[in-house]
Write a protein that holds these residues in place. Structure first.
Motif, PDB file in Angstrom:
ATOM      1  N   TYR A  15       0.840  -1.192   0.000  1.00  9.88           N
ATOM      2  CA  TYR A  15       0.000   0.000   0.000  1.00  9.88           C
ATOM      3  C   TYR A  15       0.880   1.249   0.000  1.00  9.88           C
ATOM      4  N   ALA A  16       1.920   1.230   0.838  1.00  5.72           N
ATOM      5  CA  ALA A  16       2.835   2.372   0.894  1.00  5.72           C
ATOM      6  C   ALA A  16       3.508   2.594  -0.457  1.00  5.72           C
ATOM      7  N   ALA A  34      -9.470   2.821  10.798  1.00  3.00           N
ATOM      8  CA  ALA A  34      -9.787   2.488  12.184  1.00  3.00           C
ATOM      9  C   ALA A  34      -8.532   2.386  13.050  1.00  3.00           C
ATOM     10  N   ARG A  35      -7.358   2.555  12.422  1.00  2.00           N
ATOM     11  CA  ARG A  35      -6.098   2.395  13.182  1.00  2.00           C
ATOM     12  C   ARG A  35      -5.146   3.555  12.902  1.00  2.00           C
ATOM     13  N   PRO A  36      -5.352   4.649  13.570  1.00  2.00           N
ATOM     14  CA  PRO A  36      -4.562   5.855  13.276  1.00  2.00           C
ATOM     15  C   PRO A  36      -3.051   5.658  13.416  1.00  2.00           C
ATOM     16  N   GLU A  37      -2.638   4.803  14.355  1.00  3.13           N
ATOM     17  CA  GLU A  37      -1.184   4.632  14.513  1.00  3.13           C
ATOM     18  C   GLU A  37      -0.565   3.964  13.304  1.00  3.13           C
ATOM     19  N   ALA A  43       2.014   6.332   6.403  1.00  6.25           N
ATOM     20  CA  ALA A  43       2.236   7.653   5.806  1.00  6.25           C
ATOM     21  C   ALA A  43       3.713   8.027   5.911  1.00  6.25           C
ATOM     22  N   ALA A  44       4.328   7.656   7.042  1.00 10.84           N
ATOM     23  CA  ALA A  44       5.757   7.947   7.219  1.00 10.84           C
ATOM     24  C   ALA A  44       6.587   7.178   6.190  1.00 10.84           C
ATOM     25  N   TYR A  45       6.187   5.941   5.901  1.00  8.19           N
ATOM     26  CA  TYR A  45       6.905   5.154   4.885  1.00  8.19           C
ATOM     27  C   TYR A  45       6.831   5.848   3.532  1.00  8.19           C
TER      28      TYR A  45
ATOM     29  N   ALA B 145      13.482  -2.573   7.125  1.00  8.54           N
ATOM     30  CA  ALA B 145      14.277  -1.408   6.722  1.00  8.54           C
ATOM     31  C   ALA B 145      13.486  -0.128   6.963  1.00  8.54           C
ATOM     32  N   ARG B 146      12.225  -0.136   6.548  1.00  4.73           N
ATOM     33  CA  ARG B 146      11.419   1.080   6.683  1.00  4.73           C
ATOM     34  C   ARG B 146      11.176   1.443   8.136  1.00  4.73           C
ATOM     35  N   GLU B 147      10.907   0.427   8.925  1.00  8.37           N
ATOM     36  CA  GLU B 147      10.616   0.706  10.321  1.00  8.37           C
ATOM     37  C   GLU B 147      11.859   1.266  11.017  1.00  8.37           C
ATOM     38  N   LYS B 148      13.026   0.703  10.679  1.00  8.35           N
ATOM     39  CA  LYS B 148      14.258   1.210  11.294  1.00  8.35           C
ATOM     40  C   LYS B 148      14.507   2.660  10.908  1.00  8.35           C
ATOM     41  N   LEU B 149      14.349   2.947   9.613  1.00  8.40           N
ATOM     42  CA  LEU B 149      14.577   4.317   9.158  1.00  8.40           C
ATOM     43  C   LEU B 149      13.593   5.273   9.822  1.00  8.40           C
ATOM     44  N   ARG B 150      12.344   4.830   9.932  1.00  6.58           N
ATOM     45  CA  ARG B 150      11.334   5.682  10.546  1.00  6.58           C
ATOM     46  C   ARG B 150      11.735   6.000  11.987  1.00  6.58           C
TER      47      ARG B 150
END
Lengths: 259, 166
Positions: A15-16, A34-37, A43-45, B145-150
């Motif tokens: 999706y990202a 339903a899951r804002p976190e 969105a950060a990805y 990788a993405r989670e680490k960078l985040r």
């Protein structure tokens, strides 16, 4: 509530990346709603992807170095040879100029300054010639340091050493032998992890040449600090470091080479 | 178009990937050069009609992995050099550098996956094929990788905020 689709981590990645089909995308969107976190995480990805592209896409527009193109096309390296020939011609011209200036200098006080100036110019030319080299910056690599130092000492005719510059983040790349105006010259190359380079030019001095303090010269974009100490002349050059940085390193080198 | 022409055409993309993979320009171009040489040496292994780009990235990946194995020493004290002349502190340059550093801290195998997906926009199948790993592994490496960078970027953001408050 009961028929909510399962959404996996792989779905969120896809999706990202905008790689889901219309239907699946809608499902993931409602799941995220339903899951804002998780929504913020995804969105950060996406922002990360944009940042990566913004950071590295400009490389696509950079001019491609000629040697890479030649390798890719398997063209004979005519242009590289031409480039080297160009440097040699330039070197010869500058050398002639230096010789002329040296003659000029010889008249007033004494040789050392002129001698040093000639050396600085030669060192700058050597730096400009070899430091852009990607494939063959040195003849003997730092992995054979002992051999390199012994070989250069023998050919130069003086005890030559490669100072340690780890404290300023510079590692020895290796060295090579060069022709000098009165005999072979040693050239050591160092670089930082990011590829900033400096070269240390060492030649044996004739007995009569007196010692000098540090002097500074600049040839095009190459900064040079040079000095004569006991039986050797030293010149340290870089196009990548500022005058202050180079002076700092020159002091380090001077202290280490002090017998 | 013959292979030579296509190789030339692909150089900018190889350079972009290499720059993100290894950080500095000289080492990146060195990697590209080695990749091109290896590609010519191994061209008989490339099957015509298949994706030359994907094959080249496979070659680059292998060259890089071998290089990393061979050196491992070069990570020196770059950060300890005093303020360097060309380090302009413009916002954009700063961001690129932070990103550079953050990426450099990812394990190589995660970095490759992330960059092939994000910069090269390869499909997950293509990445799996290029790196010779199952697609499930592609997905888990991508995710890690993405989670680490985040997290790294969040950490920096938090640090920046703290400074501002002070």
């Amino acid at each position: 509530m009961s028929t909510e689709p399962t959404v996996t981590e792989a779905d969120l990645q896809a999706y990202a990346d905008g790689r889901l089909g219309v239907e699946r995308r809608a499902e993931v969107e409602s799941w995220l709603a339903a899951r804002p976190e998780d929504a913020e995480r995804v969105a950060a990805y996406r922002r990360l992807g944009d940042a990566l592209r913004a950071a590295y896409d400009p490389v696509l527009a950079e001019p491609v170095p000629q040697y890479l193109e030649s390798t890719a096309a398997r063209r004979p390296r005519a242009r590289r040879i031409a480039a080297v020939a160009g440097w040699i011609t330039l070197g010869a011209l500058l050398g002639a100029l230096a010789g002329w200036e040296a003659r000029d200098w010889r008249r007033p006080a004494g040789q050392p300054l002129a001698e040093g100036a000639v050396m600085a110019r030669r060192a700058a030319i050597a730096h400009a010639t070899y430091s852009p080299e990607v494939r063959h910056p040195v003849e003997v690599g730092a992995d054979q340091e002992e051999h390199l130092v012994a070989w250069l000492s023998k050919r130069v005719g003086a005890r030559v050493r490669a100072p340690k510059l780890d404290e300023v983040g510079m590692a020895l790349v290796g060295g090579r032998l060069l022709p000098g105006e009165s005999g072979p010259v040693a050239l050591f190359m160092y670089q930082t992890a990011a590829g900033r380079r400096l070269t240390l030019y060492i030649r044996a001095e004739a007995k009569g040449n007196r010692e000098t303090a540090f002097r500074y010269a600049r040839e095009n974009n190459v900064s040079v600090f040079y000095w004569i100490e006991r039986d050797c002349g030293y010149a340290i050059s870089s196009a990548d470091l500022s005058k202050e940085e180079l002076l700092h390193i020159a002091t380090l080198v001077y202290r280490q080479l002090e017998p | 178009m013959n292979e030579a022409e296509r190789l030339v055409e692909l150089i900018p993309r190889l350079r972009r990937y290499a720059r993100a993979l290894v950080g500095d320009r000289a080492s990146a171009d060195d990697l590209v050069q080695d990749t091109l040489e290896r590609a010519w040496a191994k061209l008989h292994l490339y099957r015509r009609g298949t994706d030359l780009r994907a094959w080249l990235f496979t070659v680059m990946h292998n060259v890089h992995v071998n290089k990393v194995r061979a050196t491992r020493v070069t990570a020196t004290l770059e950060d300890e050099l005093p303020e360097l002349a060309q380090r302009a502190s413009q916002g954009d340059a700063l961001l690129v550098r932070d990103l550079d550093r953050a990426i450099a801290r990812l394990p190589t195998e995660q970095r490759s996956v992330l960059l092939l997906v994000t910069l090269e926009e390869m499909s997950y199948e293509e990445v799996a094929h290029a790196l010779g790993i199952p697609i499930g592994t592609v997905m888990s490496r991508l995710s890690r990788a993405r989670e680490k960078l985040r997290m790294m970027m969040l950490g920096q953001g938090a640090a920046a905020k703290l400074k501002v408050v002070k």
